[in-house]
Design a protein around this motif. Structure first.
Motif, PDB file in Angstrom:
ATOM      1  N   SER A   1       0.834  -1.188   0.000  1.00 33.39           N
ATOM      2  CA  SER A   1       0.000   0.000   0.000  1.00 33.39           C
ATOM      3  C   SER A   1       0.881   1.255   0.000  1.00 33.39           C
ATOM      4  O   SER A   1       1.850   1.332   0.765  1.00 33.39           O
ATOM      5  N   PRO A   2       0.561   2.233  -0.833  1.00 32.83           N
ATOM      6  CA  PRO A   2       1.314   3.497  -0.786  1.00 32.83           C
ATOM      7  C   PRO A   2       1.308   4.123   0.601  1.00 32.83           C
ATOM      8  O   PRO A   2       2.290   4.762   1.001  1.00 32.83           O
ATOM      9  N   ASP A   3       0.223   3.943   1.349  1.00 34.52           N
ATOM     10  CA  ASP A   3       0.153   4.516   2.698  1.00 34.52           C
ATOM     11  C   ASP A   3       1.229   3.932   3.608  1.00 34.52           C
ATOM     12  O   ASP A   3       1.776   4.627   4.474  1.00 34.52           O
ATOM     13  N   THR A   4       1.528   2.644   3.431  1.00 35.91           N
ATOM     14  CA  THR A   4       2.570   2.018   4.246  1.00 35.91           C
ATOM     15  C   THR A   4       3.920   2.664   3.971  1.00 35.91           C
ATOM     16  O   THR A   4       4.692   2.963   4.902  1.00 35.91           O
ATOM     17  N   LEU A   5       4.222   2.885   2.698  1.00 38.80           N
ATOM     18  CA  LEU A   5       5.477   3.546   2.342  1.00 38.80           C
ATOM     19  C   LEU A   5       5.523   4.958   2.904  1.00 38.80           C
ATOM     20  O   LEU A   5       6.541   5.377   3.486  1.00 38.80           O
ATOM     21  N   LEU A   6       4.452   5.705   2.761  1.00 36.43           N
ATOM     22  CA  LEU A   6       4.422   7.079   3.269  1.00 36.43           C
ATOM     23  C   LEU A   6       4.562   7.119   4.785  1.00 36.43           C
ATOM     24  O   LEU A   6       5.230   8.010   5.339  1.00 36.43           O
ATOM     25  N   ASP A   7       3.949   6.163   5.476  1.00 34.46           N
ATOM     26  CA  ASP A   7       4.070   6.116   6.932  1.00 34.46           C
ATOM     27  C   ASP A   7       5.524   5.875   7.351  1.00 34.46           C
ATOM     28  O   ASP A   7       6.006   6.484   8.319  1.00 34.46           O
ATOM     29  N   GLU A   8       6.231   4.983   6.630  1.00 38.79           N
ATOM     30  CA  GLU A   8       7.626   4.713   6.974  1.00 38.79           C
ATOM     31  C   GLU A   8       8.504   5.936   6.712  1.00 38.79           C
ATOM     32  O   GLU A   8       9.420   6.237   7.489  1.00 38.79           O
ATOM     33  N   LEU A   9       8.237   6.635   5.615  1.00 40.78           N
ATOM     34  CA  LEU A   9       9.013   7.835   5.315  1.00 40.78           C
ATOM     35  C   LEU A   9       8.765   8.915   6.369  1.00 40.78           C
ATOM     36  O   LEU A   9       9.691   9.611   6.794  1.00 40.78           O
ATOM     37  N   GLU A  10       7.531   9.042   6.810  1.00 38.08           N
ATOM     38  CA  GLU A  10       7.221  10.033   7.850  1.00 38.08           C
ATOM     39  C   GLU A  10       7.891   9.664   9.167  1.00 38.08           C
ATOM     40  O   GLU A  10       8.411  10.530   9.886  1.00 38.08           O
TER      41      GLU A  10
END
Length: 336
Positions: free
Chosen positions: A99-108
């Motif tokens: 999920s793109p949200d998973t990637l964005l959460d890790e970057l945040e």
């Protein structure tokens, strides 16, 4: 002075060691060397193979992972995410479902609200980046897979070697000889790392991961709660690209010094330890020592001890002999 990260192992006879022939570590090493300038020693033929599998647009997808300064590979997209189980195909399937949200959460979690410039295009279009990134990894592995399959016997022998050492309570010997870039000092393993830190194994399992790329391969993950894994060059893999093809019956160097000694001289173009030489030539340490002693007595090799290891290299006379006799054997259409 080179910096290093230190892994405090504790009593060596209590360390739980296993081995995983995980393709993701090799894939990551290839990508880091060819596209990330990380210097794992991937040979020119393999570098050309990997680079040829990816067009310039695809290579650009990898830039955030290896940007100068502060670079990271989020856990959710690293080729080693499923370590120690699974393989490259397993990782590609996980990326397809990411999920793109998973990637964005890790970057945040890594950067907070201020994302470095190299990651901003990823944040703007995460789904497109994940698809492009997955395509690049697939292309690289599709091209390199025949080499991996050709190295399976080396990986199998290393699995047997580590397994036998663990059963015989000789884990210390395995840890001493993983890589020329690693150092076992007392109960600590020192690993090359510009972001020097200290970790404790603290009862976790230590997973060794042989890598099929280059002699400088070095990667590790020391912060997982369940295990620690360390990737290192699989012994003998240099035979796939450093050693010329089997010499013909009329190879001048082999006719003069014998086939195995000719291989020793060619392998010793750069300094290497006796242990690495034996693995490279697929012979016993005793046999390698015998032939090196004869070549040393003839003035073609020189040997010196450094700590626990005996290093060998060609002398000027050895260089001249190899050059003279190899020139006579050269053919215009040689693949080397």
């Amino acid at each position: 002075m080179h910096s290093h990260t230190e892994l405090c192992l504790g009593p060596l006879d209590e360390v739980r060691i296993s081995l995983s022939a995980h393709q993701g570590a090799t894939l990551l090493s290839l990508v880091a060397d060819v596209f990330g300038a990380r210097g794992h020693g991937v040979p020119p033929r393999w570098r050309a193979m990997v680079r040829g599998a990816v067009d310039p647009a695809g290579a650009a997808v990898l830039r955030p992972l290896f940007a100068p300064g502060y670079s990271i590979i989020p856990d959710c997209v690293t080729p080693t995410a499923c370590m120690p189980d699974g393989d490259a195909a397993t990782q590609f399937a996980q990326l397809a479902d990411l999920s793109p949200d998973t990637l964005l959460d890790e970057l945040e979690a890594e950067f907070g609200s201020v994302v470095p410039p190299q990651w901003r295009p990823v944040v703007d279009r995460p789904r497109q980046w994940i698809e492009g990134y997955t395509d690049v990894l697939r292309r690289v592995w599709r091209e390199f897979d025949p080499v991996w399959r050709g190295a399976e016997s080396y990986v199998r022998r290393e699995t047997e070697r580590v397994g036998a050492a663990v059963l015989q309570d000789c884990s210390e010997a395995v840890l001493h000889d993983l890589s020329a870039r690693f150092r076992l000092v007392g109960e600590s393993l020192r690993l090359p790392d510009p972001q020097a830190e200290t970790y404790a194994l603290a009862g976790r399992r230590l997973v060794l991961v042989p890598i099929v790329s280059g002699p400088g391969a070095s990667m590790f993950a020391l912060d997982r709660p369940d295990l620690v894994w360390i990737g290192y060059p699989v012994p003998g893999v240099g035979r796939l690209w450093q050693t010329p093809p089997p010499a013909p019956a009329d190879d001048p160097l082999s006719l003069v010094v014998g086939q195995l000694r000719a291989s020793v001289l060619r392998a010793a173009a750069q300094p290497l330890t006796m242990g690495r030489l034996a693995a490279l030539l697929d012979t016993s340490p005793a046999n390698a020592t015998h032939h090196c002693s004869q070549l040393s007595a003839a003035g073609l090799l020189e040997r010196h001890r450094q700590g626990r290891n005996v290093w060998i290299s060609r002398t000027e006379r050895g260089d001249a002999v190899v050059a003279l006799l190899s020139e006579r054997a050269a053919v215009p259409d040689s693949p080397w």
